[in-house]
Design a protein around this motif. Structure first.
Motif, PDB file in Angstrom:
ATOM      1  N   ASP A  75      53.420  87.052  61.735  1.00  0.00           N
ATOM      2  CA  ASP A  75      54.712  87.408  61.162  1.00  0.00           C
ATOM      3  C   ASP A  75      55.377  88.446  62.062  1.00  0.00           C
ATOM      4  OD1 ASP A  75      55.916  86.961  58.086  1.00  0.00           O
ATOM      5  OD2 ASP A  75      56.743  88.696  59.135  1.00  0.00           O
ATOM      6  N   TRP A  76      56.718  88.417  62.102  1.00  0.00           N
ATOM      7  CA  TRP A  76      57.460  89.364  62.929  1.00  0.00           C
ATOM      8  C   TRP A  76      57.496  90.756  62.308  1.00  0.00           C
ATOM      9  CZ3 TRP A  76      61.449  92.167  60.966  1.00  0.00           C
ATOM     10  CH2 TRP A  76      62.001  91.720  59.742  1.00  0.00           C
ATOM     11  N   ASN A  77      57.280  90.826  60.982  1.00  0.00           N
ATOM     12  CA  ASN A  77      57.440  92.077  60.256  1.00  0.00           C
ATOM     13  C   ASN A  77      56.178  92.929  60.377  1.00  0.00           C
ATOM     14  OD1 ASN A  77      57.450  94.006  57.996  1.00  0.00           O
ATOM     15  ND2 ASN A  77      59.308  92.916  57.330  1.00  0.00           N
ATOM     16  N   LYS A  78      56.283  94.006  61.127  1.00  0.00           N
ATOM     17  CA  LYS A  78      55.128  94.868  61.384  1.00  0.00           C
ATOM     18  C   LYS A  78      54.549  95.440  60.094  1.00  0.00           C
ATOM     19  CE  LYS A  78      53.734  98.973  64.016  1.00  0.00           C
ATOM     20  NZ  LYS A  78      54.180 100.030  64.972  1.00  0.00           N
ATOM     21  N   GLY A  79      55.427  95.836  59.170  1.00  0.00           N
ATOM     22  CA  GLY A  79      54.965  96.422  57.918  1.00  0.00           C
ATOM     23  C   GLY A  79      54.155  95.441  57.085  1.00  0.00           C
ATOM     24  N   LYS A  80      54.600  94.189  57.027  1.00  0.00           N
ATOM     25  CA  LYS A  80      53.880  93.175  56.254  1.00  0.00           C
ATOM     26  C   LYS A  80      52.524  92.874  56.876  1.00  0.00           C
ATOM     27  CE  LYS A  80      57.903  90.878  54.210  1.00  0.00           C
ATOM     28  NZ  LYS A  80      58.699  89.624  54.134  1.00  0.00           N
TER      29      LYS A  80
END
Length: 207
Positions: free
Chosen positions: A58-63
């Motif tokens: 996923d591109w979302n670092k937080g996720k």
């Protein structure tokens, strides 16, 4: 991110028909989830079959950090931050690749680029599962569009530059152009959303 991720998981688990998608996922082998978010479906798959090796991107670092922190206790799972539409993204060879509510944020050029990369990364007899939203202009589709608009534009759970929904006929044509032989399944029963699943197998090498 933890609080928003928990809220995201709560909503996601109640609005996406994961159990229906899971029926088409092999019990073993290498499974790749492109756009895995917080890893909620990967956790579901791992719990139901310990013989799967699961990769989540996923591109979302937080996720991705949330997924790593909360699922690291489970064996056979790997997460990585990655932009799946990037030329530099390298996918592992897989028995099954999943795109769950990921492609309708991308225009046709990016869709085709990712689908061809999936084709090349699938092993012999591999399966591509594309869970999307059917653009049938039903009340379910209109409600789905409204909710995605709020979650993406207001709460910013997803990075988008627009919505690129397709009808089932358009999607089947696109998958065929990318070398797949695909079937579609209406998995919206019991939900307020126009969920549709495309189960695609390799057909011929795309041009």
């Amino acid at each position: 991110m933890s609080l928003s991720a928990r809220f995201y998981n709560f909503i996601r688990s109640r609005t996406c028909p994961f159990s229906k998608i899971a029926e088409f996922v092999p019990d073993g082998g290498t499974i790749v989830d492109l756009g895995c978010g917080t890893g909620i479906f990967i956790q579901y798959l791992r719990t139901n079959s310990p013989r799967r090796l699961l990769y989540g991107f996923d591109w979302n670092k937080g996720k991705i950090e949330f997924a790593r922190n909360h699922l690291s206790r489970l064996e056979g799972i790997k997460f990585a931050e990655a932009d799946i539409s990037s030329d530099s993204f390298v996918m592992p060879v897989a028995d099954c690749i999943m795109l769950i509510d990921s492609l309708y944020y991308l225009n046709d050029a990016f869709k085709k680029k990712i689908l061809k990369k999936c084709f090349d990364s699938l092993g012999h007899g591999g399966t591509l599962l594309v869970k999307d939203i059917n653009k049938d202009f039903s009340l379910k589709f209109i409600w789905t569009f409204f909710q995605d608009f709020i979650s993406s534009r207001v709460f910013r759970f997803n990075r988008i530059d627009g919505f690129y929904f397709k009808s089932r006929i358009e999607y089947l044509k696109l998958l065929n152009e990318c070398g797949f032989r695909a079937e579609d399944f209406d998995i919206s029963k019991g939900y307020f959303y126009s969920h549709i699943l495309y189960v695609a197998k390799k057909n011929v090498k795309p041009g």
